[in-house]
Design a protein around this motif. Structure first.
Motif, mmCIF file in Angstrom:
data_model
loop_
_atom_site.group_PDB
_atom_site.id
_atom_site.type_symbol
_atom_site.label_atom_id
_atom_site.label_comp_id
_atom_site.label_asym_id
_atom_site.label_seq_id
_atom_site.Cartn_x
_atom_site.Cartn_y
_atom_site.Cartn_z
ATOM 1 N N VAL A 188 -27.190 -10.429 64.265
ATOM 2 C CA VAL A 188 -25.944 -9.670 64.150
ATOM 3 C C VAL A 188 -25.410 -9.383 65.551
ATOM 4 O O VAL A 188 -26.144 -8.893 66.417
ATOM 5 C CB VAL A 188 -26.178 -8.346 63.386
ATOM 6 C CG1 VAL A 188 -24.911 -7.516 63.342
ATOM 7 C CG2 VAL A 188 -26.690 -8.643 61.976
ATOM 8 N N ALA A 189 -24.144 -9.698 65.760
ATOM 9 C CA ALA A 189 -23.470 -9.395 67.020
ATOM 10 C C ALA A 189 -22.104 -8.810 66.699
ATOM 11 O O ALA A 189 -21.524 -9.103 65.647
ATOM 12 C CB ALA A 189 -23.315 -10.656 67.872
ATOM 13 N N ALA A 190 -21.592 -7.993 67.594
ATOM 14 C CA ALA A 190 -20.267 -7.405 67.422
ATOM 15 C C ALA A 190 -19.227 -8.320 68.068
ATOM 16 O O ALA A 190 -19.492 -8.938 69.103
ATOM 17 C CB ALA A 190 -20.217 -6.021 68.063
ATOM 18 N N GLU A 191 -18.068 -8.389 67.451
ATOM 19 C CA GLU A 191 -16.981 -9.206 68.021
ATOM 20 C C GLU A 191 -16.687 -8.796 69.455
ATOM 21 O O GLU A 191 -16.421 -9.642 70.307
ATOM 22 C CB GLU A 191 -15.716 -9.075 67.168
ATOM 23 C CG GLU A 191 -15.802 -9.752 65.828
ATOM 24 C CD GLU A 191 -14.516 -9.631 65.030
ATOM 25 O OE1 GLU A 191 -13.437 -9.908 65.597
ATOM 26 O OE2 GLU A 191 -14.595 -9.265 63.846
ATOM 27 N N ALA A 192 -16.750 -7.497 69.744
ATOM 28 C CA ALA A 192 -16.442 -6.996 71.087
ATOM 29 C C ALA A 192 -17.446 -7.476 72.132
ATOM 30 O O ALA A 192 -17.144 -7.474 73.328
ATOM 31 C CB ALA A 192 -16.389 -5.467 71.069
ATOM 32 N N ASP A 193 -18.630 -7.900 71.685
ATOM 33 C CA ASP A 193 -19.659 -8.370 72.623
ATOM 34 C C ASP A 193 -19.612 -9.869 72.873
ATOM 35 O O ASP A 193 -20.449 -10.406 73.598
ATOM 36 C CB ASP A 193 -21.049 -7.979 72.116
ATOM 37 C CG ASP A 193 -21.273 -6.473 72.172
ATOM 38 O OD1 ASP A 193 -20.697 -5.827 73.069
ATOM 39 O OD2 ASP A 193 -22.014 -5.965 71.311
ATOM 40 N N LEU A 194 -18.647 -10.567 72.260
ATOM 41 C CA LEU A 194 -18.501 -12.008 72.476
ATOM 42 C C LEU A 194 -17.594 -12.253 73.676
ATOM 43 O O LEU A 194 -16.551 -11.610 73.824
ATOM 44 C CB LEU A 194 -17.896 -12.679 71.243
ATOM 45 C CG LEU A 194 -18.699 -12.579 69.947
ATOM 46 C CD1 LEU A 194 -17.910 -13.213 68.812
ATOM 47 C CD2 LEU A 194 -20.059 -13.232 70.095
#
Length: 163
Positions: free
Chosen positions: A95-101
């Protein structure tokens, strides 16, 4: 063969009459081009810099049996960062947040003769994620998953060729 308003517009624009042999060549100027958006995610372990890779199933049409990074096609009207997050979770359970891409690369090209149109792959990177990477596509309802195996590898180390 009738070409309708498109050939009239082309004749008006070019000032010449299109012959039957000219029409197929001129058609590309008026027909819409389709471009499929693809998101790929480079996931690195922040402690050691190793890259998350997965082994694609041998039954897939695209790159069967090859090592790859999590990636997939966007859905209609889906933001490409949402595609990246969704595909990452669907394929690896990560799981990753869009803001961390962070966008790191863009690849544009043609699919080939068997599939019409173009593709544009947006490649993102993140080292901010949670979960334990695993083959999330292997379930009781998916007997033949798209992904056979997930593992972290050093970016300089080529994964073994055997599954």
């Amino acid at each position: 063969m009738r070409w309708g308003y498109r050939s009239h517009a082309l004749r008006a624009f070019g000032g010449t009459r299109l012959t039957e042999s000219d029409q197929p060549a001129a058609r590309w100027k008026t027909e819409p081009m389709t471009t499929r958006l693809i998101a790929a995610v480079l996931v690195t372990d922040p402690d050691n810099g190793r890259l998350l890779v997965l082994r694609r199933s041998s039954h897939l049409d695209f790159a069967p049996g090859e090592w790859d990074v999590p990636s997939g096609k966007g859905e209609p009207r889906e933001p490409i960062t949402a595609t990246a997050v969704r595909e990452l979770k669907e394929e690896t359970g990560v799981v990753a947040a869009e803001a961390d891409l962070r966008l790191v690369h863009v690849v544009h090209g043609a699919w080939g003769a068997e599939i019409q149109g173009m593709f544009m792959a947006l490649v993102f990177h993140t080292d901010q994620w949670s979960g334990t990477p695993h083959n999330a596509e292997r379930t009781s309802t998916t007997p033949s998953p798209g992904c056979l195996r997930t593992t972290f590898r050093s970016p300089s180390h080529t994964p073994p060729s055997s599954p």
